[in-house]
Scaffold this active site. Structure first.
Site, PDB file in Angstrom:
ATOM      1  N   ASP A   1     -22.934   7.527 -22.091  1.00 55.02           N
ATOM      2  CA  ASP A   1     -22.420   6.484 -21.207  1.00 55.02           C
ATOM      3  C   ASP A   1     -20.981   6.157 -21.656  1.00 55.02           C
ATOM      4  O   ASP A   1     -20.590   6.490 -22.779  1.00 55.02           O
ATOM      5  CB  ASP A   1     -23.335   5.265 -21.351  1.00 55.02           C
ATOM      6  CG  ASP A   1     -22.760   4.028 -20.713  1.00 55.02           C
ATOM      7  OD1 ASP A   1     -22.467   4.078 -19.505  1.00 55.02           O
ATOM      8  OD2 ASP A   1     -22.586   3.020 -21.419  1.00 55.02           O
TER       9      ASP A   1
ATOM     10  N   ASP B   1     -18.720   2.861 -20.484  1.00 59.00           N
ATOM     11  CA  ASP B   1     -18.380   1.451 -20.698  1.00 59.00           C
ATOM     12  C   ASP B   1     -19.382   0.786 -21.634  1.00 59.00           C
ATOM     13  O   ASP B   1     -20.585   0.852 -21.410  1.00 59.00           O
ATOM     14  CB  ASP B   1     -18.355   0.701 -19.359  1.00 59.00           C
ATOM     15  CG  ASP B   1     -17.152   1.097 -18.528  1.00 59.00           C
ATOM     16  OD1 ASP B   1     -16.038   0.703 -18.906  1.00 59.00           O
ATOM     17  OD2 ASP B   1     -17.327   1.815 -17.519  1.00 59.00           O
TER      18      ASP B   1
HETATM   19 CA    CA Z   1     -22.560   1.006 -20.352  1.00 56.64          CA
END
Ligand code: CA
Length: 229
Positions: free
Chosen positions: A12, A14
């Site tokens: 992932d 962010d």
């Molecule tokens: Ca995230």
């Protein structure tokens, strides 16, 4: 704990590679307040990982009892992105470079793939500088590539497909409950790292196979655990 040796890591972005969630959450909050829709600053951390359309529709359903039109989704998401771009560029999450380098240096050289619900060009454009060689454009799944975002399994299924690996041969690295749900629904071994205000209990409820309290802890322990298997 017996963890399968992964052929690919699906990262992932962010809140995992970048410490960008405070900027995202405050940008959402400002944009939604501008629309006169009631909301709280904290709730946007819970929607992390979802696409902009998913979040706008959730707010519209709550406020107006209907989905937003495609034009409304686009206008509001663009306004949110504009506010985000006006904020200072987020720093690389402490420990993220160390983790990415450590997994790439494992003896069997697993692949690294980016799987994000974001379409935020300012961060995507920094990846090659901040993580050299790890996430070139052909190894990225973004909001532009998938119709159904997290918590649906599609983003991580596509990430596994990009790597040419079964989902069961992938480890997901996530920091948000919706992302953890997505990784588990795809059939991946899913590692949660609590890098923000969401407590580890929420990660466990979402089905995380393994939970770390920080990226430095994950970088220090996960590669070693994999080598022991
Ligand atoms: Ca995230």
């Amino acid at each position: 704990m017996n963890i399968p040796r992964p052929k690919a890591f699906l990262f992932d972005m962010d809140g995992t590679l970048y410490d960008s969630m405070p900027n995202h959450a405050s940008s959402w909050y400002q944009m939604v307040c501008e629309q006169g829709i009631p909301c709280t600053p904290e709730e946007f951390f819970l929607y992390e990982g979802a696409t902009g359309a998913w979040t706008v529709n959730l707010l519209f359903q709550r406020a107006y009892g209907r989905d937003a039109s495609a034009e409304e989704v686009q206008r509001l998401y663009e306004r949110k992105a504009e506010i985000f771009r006006s904020k200072p560029h987020p720093r690389v999450m402490p420990g993220a470079r160390e983790l990415v380098e450590a997994v790439r240096a494992l003896p069997w050289h697993p692949q690294t793939i980016l799987v994000t619900g974001s379409a935020q060009g300012s961060l995507l454009g920094s990846l090659n500088d901040d993580f050299p060689g790890a996430f070139p454009e052909e190894r990225r799944v973004t909001a532009l590539n998938v119709k159904r975002g997290k918590p649906a399994p599609d983003p991580f299924l596509q990430g596994a497909s990009l790597a040419g690996v079964d989902p069961q041969g992938c480890i997901v690295i996530e920091n948000a409950p919706l992302g953890v749900q997505s990784g588990k629904a795809a059939g991946c071994f899913t590692v949660a790292v609590t890098t923000g205000p969401i407590p580890r209990e929420r990660m466990a409820e979402a089905g995380a196979d393994l939970i770390f309290d920080s990226m430095p802890e994950c970088a220090a322990k996960l590669p070693e655990m994999l080598c022991k298997n």
